[in-house]
Design an enzyme around this catalytic site. Structure first.
Site, PDB file in Angstrom:
ATOM      1  N   ASP A 211     -50.319 -47.337  60.645  1.00 54.33           N
ATOM      2  CA  ASP A 211     -51.724 -47.437  60.236  1.00 54.33           C
ATOM      3  C   ASP A 211     -52.622 -46.504  61.044  1.00 54.33           C
ATOM      4  OD1 ASP A 211     -50.786 -49.447  58.641  1.00 54.33           O
ATOM      5  OD2 ASP A 211     -52.183 -50.980  59.357  1.00 54.33           O
ATOM      6  N   ASP A 212     -53.806 -46.259  60.482  1.00 51.08           N
ATOM      7  CA  ASP A 212     -54.965 -45.659  61.164  1.00 51.08           C
ATOM      8  C   ASP A 212     -54.914 -44.141  61.306  1.00 51.08           C
ATOM      9  OD1 ASP A 212     -55.716 -48.267  61.374  1.00 51.08           O
ATOM     10  OD2 ASP A 212     -55.504 -48.411  63.544  1.00 51.08           O
TER      11      ASP A 212
ATOM     12  N   HIS B 140     -55.616 -47.317  53.589  1.00 50.92           N
ATOM     13  CA  HIS B 140     -56.055 -48.290  54.596  1.00 50.92           C
ATOM     14  C   HIS B 140     -57.588 -48.351  54.617  1.00 50.92           C
ATOM     15  CE1 HIS B 140     -55.264 -51.003  57.823  1.00 50.92           C
ATOM     16  NE2 HIS B 140     -55.598 -50.210  58.821  1.00 50.92           N
TER      17      HIS B 140
ATOM     18  N   HIS C  89     -62.002 -48.213  57.909  1.00 48.24           N
ATOM     19  CA  HIS C  89     -61.457 -49.362  58.655  1.00 48.24           C
ATOM     20  C   HIS C  89     -62.473 -50.498  58.771  1.00 48.24           C
ATOM     21  CE1 HIS C  89     -58.840 -51.509  61.480  1.00 48.24           C
ATOM     22  NE2 HIS C  89     -57.894 -50.640  61.146  1.00 48.24           N
TER      23      HIS C  89
ATOM     24  N   HIS D 156     -48.628 -47.992  64.548  1.00 48.57           N
ATOM     25  CA  HIS D 156     -49.837 -47.173  64.406  1.00 48.57           C
ATOM     26  C   HIS D 156     -49.580 -45.739  64.835  1.00 48.57           C
ATOM     27  CE1 HIS D 156     -51.258 -51.331  64.587  1.00 48.57           C
ATOM     28  NE2 HIS D 156     -52.321 -50.929  63.929  1.00 48.57           N
TER      29      HIS D 156
END
Length: 260
Positions: free
Chosen positions: A92-93, A143, A147, A228
């Protein structure tokens, strides 16, 4: 007044009282009581409007775009068919210009693939990394754009974060924060919600070995592991991924990407 007249009047009054009592008793048996009045008014829930369908052009990962694709159904179903020993790694991210390429190198070292749930802001800032990820046989999920916690923002903002983020058939809500409205928007955008089974907390940087131990203890057949490639220093993530893949591959596991 004579004694006879007084006796006559008293008898008449008594008779009148008896007749009145009989009439009142009769009325009490024939008149129904009034219903009780509720102190709370009756209300009906207002129907929720359906999600607004998109009207713009196909997604590019940049704000202001987004039409639904074909829902992915279960993005792990095909790879996990039968009794295969598979584990799905996800990141993620990102994409991050430092850590994403390092993670791609580790994946390639073990013949592994993964799914990268990207932020629209990061994807726009580093557009070349998307092609690099896909060229290596990995897949990309959305995603959101920034965020944001989708359960704590307005409907219009939530719609924008979901519909206008990176193009994919899979969507992972930030923080895993979801509810029926979030899921309805994800579905209306042509995507499926994808969460995870194992969180080794690499984002907290607990130490390389702690991350490895968490994965080896909790990751089993068909599990989705959350890691991540963005959001800070991911050196522990890279090192832990290398160790975990080496051990799991020796145990007979394979590591496909989800169909996103």
């Amino acid at each position: 007044m004579s004694r006879k007249l007084a006796a006559f009047i008293a008898t008449g009054v008594a008779a009148a009282l008896v007749v009145g009592s009989l009439i009142a008793l009769a009325l009490g048996h024939t008149t129904p009581p009034k219903p009780a009045v509720s102190s709370k008014p009756h209300t009906s829930p207002s129907p929720q409007p359906p999600p607004t369908p998109p009207t713009s052009t196909p997604t590019t990962g940049k704000p202001g775009s987004g039409t639904p694709g074909v829902p992915a159904g279960n993005p792990t179903a095909a790879a996990a068919a039968g009794n295969k020993k598979v584990i799905f790694f996800s990141f993620d991210d990102g994409p991050d210009p430092v850590w994403t390429p390092k993670i791609l190198q580790v994946l390639a070292k073990y013949g592994a693939h993964a799914t990268f749930f990207q932020l629209g802001t990061m994807q726009s800032a580093h557009p070349g990394l998307r092609e690099q990820i896909l060229a290596a046989g990995n897949t990309i999920g959305s995603h959101s754009i920034s965020h944001a916690q989708l359960t704590a923002i307005s409907a219009a903002k939530r719609h924008h974060e979901i519909f206008d983020g990176p193009r994919s058939k899979c969507f992972r809500p930030p923080y895993g924060a979801s509810n029926p409205k979030v899921r309805a928007d994800i579905k209306a955008a042509g995507m499926v919600e994808v969460l995870w089974d194992v969180d080794p907390r690499d984002w907290a940087r607990p130490g390389t070995q702690a991350i490895v131990n968490n994965i080896l203890t909790n990751a089993h057949r068909r599990n989705i592991v959350l890691m991540h490639d963005g959001g800070g220093d991911r050196s522990q993530t890279v090192a832990a991924l290398d160790k975990a893949l080496r051990i799991l591959k020796a145990q007979g596991y394979t590591f496909p990407a989800m169909e996103c």
